[in-house]
Write an enzyme that holds these catalytic residues in place. Sequence first.
Site, PDB file in Angstrom:
ATOM      1  N   TYR A 142      47.660  37.289  44.305  1.00 12.73           N
ATOM      2  CA  TYR A 142      46.268  36.847  44.431  1.00 12.73           C
ATOM      3  C   TYR A 142      45.427  37.601  43.411  1.00 12.73           C
ATOM      4  O   TYR A 142      45.477  38.826  43.328  1.00 12.73           O
ATOM      5  CB  TYR A 142      45.758  37.117  45.845  1.00 12.73           C
ATOM      6  CG  TYR A 142      44.298  36.766  46.050  1.00 12.73           C
ATOM      7  CD1 TYR A 142      43.897  35.431  46.098  1.00 12.73           C
ATOM      8  CD2 TYR A 142      43.343  37.757  46.207  1.00 12.73           C
ATOM      9  CE1 TYR A 142      42.563  35.101  46.297  1.00 12.73           C
ATOM     10  CE2 TYR A 142      42.002  37.436  46.407  1.00 12.73           C
ATOM     11  CZ  TYR A 142      41.618  36.112  46.449  1.00 12.73           C
ATOM     12  OH  TYR A 142      40.303  35.787  46.641  1.00 12.73           O
ATOM     13  N   ASP A 237      46.966  43.107  37.173  1.00 15.62           N
ATOM     14  CA  ASP A 237      45.919  43.097  38.196  1.00 15.62           C
ATOM     15  C   ASP A 237      46.142  44.300  39.099  1.00 15.62           C
ATOM     16  O   ASP A 237      46.980  44.280  39.988  1.00 15.62           O
ATOM     17  CB  ASP A 237      45.981  41.802  38.997  1.00 15.62           C
ATOM     18  CG  ASP A 237      44.870  41.715  40.045  1.00 15.62           C
ATOM     19  OD1 ASP A 237      44.236  42.745  40.341  1.00 15.62           O
ATOM     20  OD2 ASP A 237      44.650  40.611  40.566  1.00 15.62           O
ATOM     21  N   LYS A 270      38.149  47.986  43.876  1.00 18.76           N
ATOM     22  CA  LYS A 270      38.330  48.715  45.128  1.00 18.76           C
ATOM     23  C   LYS A 270      38.087  50.220  44.993  1.00 18.76           C
ATOM     24  O   LYS A 270      36.952  50.674  45.119  1.00 18.76           O
ATOM     25  CB  LYS A 270      39.698  48.405  45.723  1.00 18.76           C
ATOM     26  CG  LYS A 270      39.864  46.925  46.105  1.00 18.76           C
ATOM     27  CD  LYS A 270      41.154  46.651  46.822  1.00 18.76           C
ATOM     28  CE  LYS A 270      41.366  45.173  47.093  1.00 18.76           C
ATOM     29  NZ  LYS A 270      40.436  44.591  48.061  1.00 18.76           N
TER      30      LYS A 270
END
Length: 430
Positions: A142, A237, A270
């Site tokens: 994702y 990612d 994050k």
Amino acid sequence: MSSNVHLFERAQQVIPGGVNSPVRAFRAVGGTPRFIARAQGAYMWDAEGRRYIDYIGSWGPMILGHGHPKVLEAVAKAAQDGLSFGAPTEREIELAEAILKQVPSMDMVRLVSSGTEAGMSALRLARGYTGRNTILKFEGCYHGHADALLVKAGSGLATFGHPTSAGVPAEVAQHTMVLPYNDIEALELAFKQHGASLACVMIEPIAGNMNFVRASVPFMKRCRELCDQHGALLVFDEVMTGFRVALGGAQSVYAKLIPGFKPDITVLGKVIGGGMPLAAFGARRDIMHKLAPLGPVYQAGTLSGNPVATACGLTTLELISQPGFFDQLAQRTQRLMHGLDAAAVQAGVAFSSDSQGGMMGFFLLPQLPQNYTQVMTSNSAHFNTLFHALLDQGVYIAPALYEAGFVSAAHTDADIDATIEAAKKAFASL
């Protein structure tokens, strides 16, 4: 005091599904979401005053635990100076320097406000740099909800994707190729057939949205080799893994196993925001010089480099950069995983687990899966029972079978012990 049920009923009247991010709705596991009133250290308290040991950590950012005093102090000071300026600040430079110091594959970095924004921008940059349109991603990875990335695999080894969300035009998805994760044969075939048109390969090096699945070393090595051979960029990612699995991210883990290894573009989020909306993407200098205002690839953001978010992120990075931080975090996470493994064996439950740094995952399978298809064979009914049994005992894990979990520096041995004891009782109910 409001109850969780009452709040959920209210929320569903004014917010689609009653939540502002789908997994929070407990649709996968059933029951009523817990509405969180406050958090401190390794704990959260819901609207009814119930305390939970938190293994979600805001889906990864809270690596220090909730409400670390030095982080709160930095945020409060920054807020007093101003919430947003829409102009450059010195702290943006300091945060960029702190990120680049630990991630040597990047010479420059651009700050944004979300992982989706960072992933979308990295994709545009890769296309702008290479002059190619096609991207390759992997099933189960994702990368945010940008149109071109909401695509899953069809049949066959190398199939151009179909949208997995309404509202995504097929014309957009047709430029996205999706392959099975950890499948070298499929990867080689895709490059053989389409290598000249590929702008980039985008990958989660440790996939956290099919729980916790590592890219094998041979697979990652081949990704790098094929990108080099065909002029495509390798995009890592690391929104989830960056500054979470190791100080240098997952790429530092692979660099120890593959000589000279590094990605071309890195996407971060994050942890670098410490719990506030902040993300980034970066690369070597010649790639980043393609970005506006230097180059033709446009990207902008009203709140990019927000002064309060950068204060939160910079302080978080300073604290996790202290010697021994990640060694202790990894030991704590491994202790939890070993305890869960032993509890499952004792109960006769099929179970497998893995962790890296402060990121973890487990499956109700006898061995760790290597791709999304294998992940889907995990026993979802047993997971739902396990989830609620843990929740009833005050242990909060992700309310979905396919999400990784997170341990923080605030979790104590007592928290780990309590979690393992709760798991023993939960496994007994399966």
